[in-house]
Every structure is written in structure tokens, then in C-alpha cells.
Enzyme design. Structure first.
Site, PDB file in Angstrom:
ATOM      1  N   TYR A 202      24.612  16.593  33.618  1.00  0.00           N
ATOM      2  CA  TYR A 202      25.598  15.535  33.316  1.00  0.00           C
ATOM      3  C   TYR A 202      26.982  16.054  32.966  1.00  0.00           C
ATOM      4  O   TYR A 202      27.864  15.275  32.665  1.00  0.00           O
ATOM      5  CB  TYR A 202      25.090  14.610  32.204  1.00  0.00           C
ATOM      6  CG  TYR A 202      24.653  15.305  30.922  1.00  0.00           C
ATOM      7  CD1 TYR A 202      25.588  15.768  30.006  1.00  0.00           C
ATOM      8  CD2 TYR A 202      23.304  15.499  30.634  1.00  0.00           C
ATOM      9  CE1 TYR A 202      25.182  16.401  28.841  1.00  0.00           C
ATOM     10  CE2 TYR A 202      22.893  16.134  29.474  1.00  0.00           C
ATOM     11  CZ  TYR A 202      23.842  16.585  28.582  1.00  0.00           C
ATOM     12  OH  TYR A 202      23.442  17.222  27.444  1.00  0.00           O
ATOM     13  N   LYS A 203      27.165  17.374  32.984  1.00  0.00           N
ATOM     14  CA  LYS A 203      28.491  17.932  32.675  1.00  0.00           C
ATOM     15  C   LYS A 203      29.263  18.092  33.980  1.00  0.00           C
ATOM     16  O   LYS A 203      29.632  17.113  34.602  1.00  0.00           O
ATOM     17  CB  LYS A 203      28.328  19.218  31.880  1.00  0.00           C
ATOM     18  CG  LYS A 203      27.781  18.932  30.471  1.00  0.00           C
ATOM     19  CD  LYS A 203      27.413  20.164  29.683  1.00  0.00           C
ATOM     20  CE  LYS A 203      26.898  19.762  28.299  1.00  0.00           C
ATOM     21  NZ  LYS A 203      26.175  20.853  27.636  1.00  0.00           N
TER      22      LYS A 203
ATOM     23  N   ASP B 200      21.714  30.181  29.862  1.00  0.00           N
ATOM     24  CA  ASP B 200      21.974  28.751  29.868  1.00  0.00           C
ATOM     25  C   ASP B 200      23.290  28.535  30.614  1.00  0.00           C
ATOM     26  O   ASP B 200      24.329  29.084  30.220  1.00  0.00           O
ATOM     27  CB  ASP B 200      22.058  28.220  28.430  1.00  0.00           C
ATOM     28  CG  ASP B 200      22.167  26.701  28.382  1.00  0.00           C
ATOM     29  OD1 ASP B 200      22.720  26.117  29.338  1.00  0.00           O
ATOM     30  OD2 ASP B 200      21.717  26.107  27.389  1.00  0.00           O
TER      31      ASP B 200
ATOM     32  N   ARG C  66      39.149  20.520  22.206  1.00  0.00           N
ATOM     33  CA  ARG C  66      38.525  21.068  23.404  1.00  0.00           C
ATOM     34  C   ARG C  66      38.919  20.249  24.632  1.00  0.00           C
ATOM     35  O   ARG C  66      38.791  19.027  24.631  1.00  0.00           O
ATOM     36  CB  ARG C  66      37.014  21.031  23.188  1.00  0.00           C
ATOM     37  CG  ARG C  66      36.219  21.868  24.138  1.00  0.00           C
ATOM     38  CD  ARG C  66      34.773  21.897  23.698  1.00  0.00           C
ATOM     39  NE  ARG C  66      34.122  20.612  23.913  1.00  0.00           N
ATOM     40  CZ  ARG C  66      32.837  20.477  24.260  1.00  0.00           C
ATOM     41  NH1 ARG C  66      32.082  21.538  24.423  1.00  0.00           N
ATOM     42  NH2 ARG C  66      32.317  19.289  24.429  1.00  0.00           N
TER      43      ARG C  66
ATOM     44  N   PHE D 180      25.128  27.111  21.622  1.00  0.00           N
ATOM     45  CA  PHE D 180      24.946  25.675  21.405  1.00  0.00           C
ATOM     46  C   PHE D 180      23.697  25.473  20.533  1.00  0.00           C
ATOM     47  O   PHE D 180      22.640  26.041  20.817  1.00  0.00           O
ATOM     48  CB  PHE D 180      24.781  24.978  22.752  1.00  0.00           C
ATOM     49  CG  PHE D 180      24.832  23.479  22.668  1.00  0.00           C
ATOM     50  CD1 PHE D 180      26.049  22.815  22.635  1.00  0.00           C
ATOM     51  CD2 PHE D 180      23.671  22.732  22.607  1.00  0.00           C
ATOM     52  CE1 PHE D 180      26.104  21.436  22.562  1.00  0.00           C
ATOM     53  CE2 PHE D 180      23.720  21.348  22.535  1.00  0.00           C
ATOM     54  CZ  PHE D 180      24.944  20.700  22.509  1.00  0.00           C
TER      55      PHE D 180
HETATM   56  C1  LIG Z   1      25.214  20.458  26.688  1.00  0.00           C
HETATM   57  C2  LIG Z   1      24.333  21.599  26.370  1.00  0.00           C
HETATM   58  C3  LIG Z   1      22.965  21.407  26.180  1.00  0.00           C
HETATM   59  C4  LIG Z   1      22.411  20.013  26.219  1.00  0.00           C
HETATM   60  O1  LIG Z   1      21.059  19.970  26.094  1.00  0.00           O
HETATM   61  P1  LIG Z   1      20.299  18.574  26.310  1.00  0.00           P
HETATM   62  O2  LIG Z   1      18.893  18.927  26.207  1.00  0.00           O
HETATM   63  O3  LIG Z   1      20.732  18.020  27.628  1.00  0.00           O
HETATM   64  O4  LIG Z   1      20.762  17.642  25.227  1.00  0.00           O
HETATM   65  C5  LIG Z   1      22.175  22.516  25.949  1.00  0.00           C
HETATM   66  N1  LIG Z   1      22.710  23.751  25.896  1.00  0.00           N
HETATM   67  C6  LIG Z   1      24.031  23.976  26.039  1.00  0.00           C
HETATM   68  C7  LIG Z   1      24.577  25.345  25.990  1.00  0.00           C
HETATM   69  C8  LIG Z   1      24.889  22.897  26.278  1.00  0.00           C
HETATM   70  O5  LIG Z   1      26.181  23.101  26.415  1.00  0.00           O
END
Ligand SMILES: *Cc1c(COP(=O)(O)O)cnc(C)c1O
Length: 430
Positions: A223-224, A198, A389, A129
């Protein structure tokens, strides 16, 4: 051929089917985007209203003690810990995933600089990401280190003896491909590197055992799959062998051993509390607690193991139905078929029209999302291909939902509905 009746039978026999009642699902919607923003827990509106009107409105500043505001990040952290194989007192819910990654990556680099000063590389995946890569890039710039980006199959070869940290996302956000956490962690350690995971697409989605895998640091998202609401606090875990060894760089007063002593110098709190920085978002933390209550309810129904079994059954069914019912439209599969390598989402590839197909599905109430291919990601498995997705949250998605989603996809493809101009207009957030 799989039938609608078969899917209905699977729902009738699903031991987790009652969990859906813990959510406020919008009518006429099949929500397959819980991997991006989870659904609101049914208890959240009243809980948030109570925090606002009674706790903030009436109890005001006394709430820090009286209503447990001050220790809420730790309490929420302890509940997340149960889902990721961490112990009580090892996790704190705070800040964002990006910020927490900055903290743990800095701490890992501090430890590496002491133990193995010649190790001056961070290794990650090119398809990680982007925010993870940006944070790593910024730290490398700040410290004069090198960020090495490889394809998943190149990780082992990249683990040379000058690697300080291997930083990976457990379940890939674009493809849903999942790493073997214990094996990859062991490989990092064999090379002398520290392992940062992560868990943004893992926490609440797949079983995780951080202590079992002997990982070093982890961060993840609220939030996921945890359904904490937009901008919900993220979380951070540090293996207890490292927690007290160094400061994290954002040494704010909430990470101080005695914040209300108001001393001019910093004394880090023992344990994971030092990974806090400043005042925490109490309203958001309260909403996240409602999301975690559903996982507590799931514990009596088999917990993460049962959720994982259902998630795999849902994604298997989706893959099978797409193959049976949507053949001949140029759809490919980016998600691994092997269960051990699959998260809780299915990603389809399409050379042309992926964005518009997703828009046409959303207009029909089937909410997935689109992730653009990036030509700069080179020869990665799916890096250069557009992706449709679909996230499958076993807490509230059923088997008939899967049938209906595929039926809509079939119709969108067969009628060419996706070619309409309104489905080909790009929005700011995809
Ligand atoms: C959704 C996601 C994030 C989100 O990071 P924020 O700081 O909450 O915007 C970070 N890393 C990964 C791998 C994600 O899927």
C-alpha cells in the site's frame, strides 16, 4: 537560485510525466505521503467494481477458476518480483508485512537452528520500524533467543559468530536512509548469519536486486509505493535455495501442496506457495494489480532506472529549495545527501513545532507526515528529534509540485501560521 520556471522546464522535459494520468489525484493537493499510503490508480475503481459486481456478483464461486482468483497471489507476486530483482515464481502477494515477517524470520531461525545451533541472536536496528522489532521480540521470547538492537554504524561490530539472523529495513522509515544491500548482505553471510530484508520503503521506490545481492529472505508492503490501497496485501520472497527447506509456521491450507485433497496432515506446496496461509483478499489483490499496471506502463519509459533518476532529481530539488528558501527557521536534514544512501523521501528535523507545521501544510493541501522523536532511541542520528517526512513518488509527483510545496513551507514558517491552536491538536493517526 532555482526558479519556478526552471522547475516547469524540468516537468516539460520529464520522460515520465505522462504516468501521472494513471492516477486519480485529489484536486489542489500535493501528495507527499505516497510512502505511507499510495494514491489510487485511475483504473482501480472500475476494476474493483467489476470484481465485486461481475466476478463476485455473477460468477460467484466459479470465479476461483474462471476469473483466476486462486492464482492471483502468485500472478501479482510475479509482477512485484520484476521490481525487486526476484525471479518468476519466487514471490507471493499475501497477508501483511508484519505477518510475512513472522513467517520468514521463523523460517530463517529454523534453518539457523539446524545449521548453526550456537547462533542464538537476531540483530536489527534500533530505529527499525517498530512492528519489525515487535515480531522479532515475540519470536525471541518464544524461542529463548536474544534480540540485539544497534545503531546503523554499529551493525558490522554486532555481527559476531553467534548471530543467526540480521534483519534490516532497506530504507529507514523515519530518515529515508538506505542501506547498501549487497554489502550488508555479504557482511551478514561472512559472519555466518542469514539476511532478512524489509522492502516496505523500497519496492517501487528504488531499484532492488535481491538475487544479485544474494539475500536470503525479504518482505514488503503493497500500500505504499506500489499504490495497492489501504491494507493491500504485502509480499514475501524467499531465496530458492531455502524455499523448500522448511515449513513456515503458519501452515494453513493455502500453503498445502494439494489444498483440495483435504488431507488431515500438512504437506507444504513446493516453492513460494507454501508461504500462503489462508484464503486471500481477492478484492484487495485486484486493486494492487492496478497499482502494478502503472509500473508495467513505466517499463516502456525506462522502468525502475528512470523512476530512480527522477526520484533523486525530485529529492535533490526539494533539499536545495528548502536550503535556499527556508533558511533561518531551524530546519535540519535527516536524510543522507549521498544518492547511494537515500531512499525516495526527505525528512526534515525541527526541535519545536514539527507536528504543527505538518498540520498547517496539510491545511494548505501539502500532505506530508510527522514522526515523533523517541527519547528512548538514544544517541541515534535522529532518533530523538521530531521529523517532518515527505515522500516523493516519481510516478505522480512533478518538479513544480516540489516548488509549490517548498513555497507553502516557507509561508507557514515565515507567518508563524503553524502556531495556531488548531494545528497543535494531535490526532490518533499521525
Ligand atoms: C509500513 C511498514 C510496515 C507495515 O506493516 P503492516 O503489517 O502492513 O502494518 C512494516 N515494516 C516497515 C519497515 C514499514 O515501513
Amino acid at each position: 537560485m532555482t526558479t519556478l520556471q526552471h522547475c516547469q522546464t524540468l516537468d516539460a522535459n520529464d520522460p515520465l510525466r505522462t504516468l501521472r494520468e494513471h492516477f486519480q489525484l485529489p484536486p489542489d493537493t500535493i501528495y507527499l505521503d505516497g510512502n505511507s499510503l499510495g494514491v489510487i490508480p485511475a483504473a482501480a475503481p472500475a476494476r474493483i467494481a467489476d470484481v465485486v459486481t461481475r466476478e463476485w456478483g455473477t460468477d460467484l464461486i466459479q470465479s476461483w477458476n474462471k476469473n483466476g482468483w486462486f492464482s492471483l497471489p502468485q500472478r501479482v507476486g510475479d509482477r512485484i518480483a520484476r521490481l525487486i530483482g526476484a525471479g518468476a515464481g519466487e514471490v507471493v502477494a499475501t497477508d501483511t508485512t508484519s505477518i510475512n515477517l513472522y513467517k520468514v524470520l521463523s523460517a530463517a531461525l529454523n534453518i539457523a537452528a539446524e545449521d548453526r545451533p550456537a547462533a542464538r541472536r537476531i540483530v536489527s536496528e534500533r530505529s527499525n520500524f517498530p512492528t519489525d522489532l515487535y515480531i522479532a521480540e515475540a519470536l525471541c521470547k518464544e524461542r529463548g533467543l536474544e534480540l540485539v538492537l544497534v545503531e546503523p554504524e554499529g551493525i558490522a561490530a554486532a555481527l559476531t559468530d553467534d548471530v543467526a539472523v540480521l534483519m534490516l529495513t532497506h530504507v529507514n522509515y523515519r530518515t529515508g536512509a538506505m542501506h547498501d544491500m549487497p554489502a550488508v548482505t555479504a557482511a551478514a553471510h561472512a559472519a555466518g548469519a542469514l539476511m532478512v530484508w524489509d522492502l516496505a520503503h523500497s519496492a517501487g521506490a528504488v531499484p532492488v536486486d535481491l538475487n544479485g545481492a544474494n539475500a536470503d529472505f525479504a518482505v514488503g508492503c503493497g500500500y505504499k509505493y506500489l499504490n495497492g490501497g489501504p491494507g493491500a496485501p504485502a509480499f514475501v520472497w524467499v531465496n530458492p535455495r531455502h524455499t523448500d527447506r522448511c515449513w513456515q509456521p503458519l501452515a494453513g491450507w493455502w500453503g498445502h501442496a494439494a489444498p483440495f485433497a483435504f488431507t488431515p496432515d500438512y504437506q507444504p506446496a513446493p516453492g513460494i506457495t507454501r508461504y500462503q496461509c489462508g484464503t486471500q483478499p481477492i478484492i484487495s489483490l485486484s486493486a494492487l494489480e492496478c497499482g502494478l499496471d502503472v509500473f508495467t506502463a513505466a517499463e516502456t519509459l525506462g522502468g525502475m532506472a528512470a523512476l530512480r533518476a527522477k526520484s533523486l532529481a525530485l529529492t535533490d530539488l526539494f533539499i536545495q529549495l528548502v536550503q535556499e528558501r527556508c533558511a533561518g527557521h531551524g530546519l535540519g536534514l535527516a536524510t543522507p545527501l549521498a544518492h547511494s544512501q537515500r531512499g525516495s523521501q526527505v525528512c526534515l528535523t525541527k526541535d519545536e513545532g514539527a507536528y504543527a507545521i505538518v498540520q498547517a501544510l496539510i491545511a494548505r493541501g501539502v500532505v506530508g507526515d510527522f514522526r515523533a522523536g523517541d527519547s528512548s532511541t538514544g544517541s541515534g542520528r535522529t532518533g530523538s528529534t521530531d521529523i517532518l517526512r515527505f515522500g516523493f513518488t516519481p510516478l505522480y509527483i512533478g518538479f513544480e509540485d516540489v516548488w509549490n510545496a517548498v513555497e507553502h513551507l516557507k509561508q507557514v514558517l515565515e507567518t508563524g501560521e503553524w502556531q495556531r491552536p488548531e494545528f497543535n491538536q494531535k490526532h490518533a493517526v499521525t
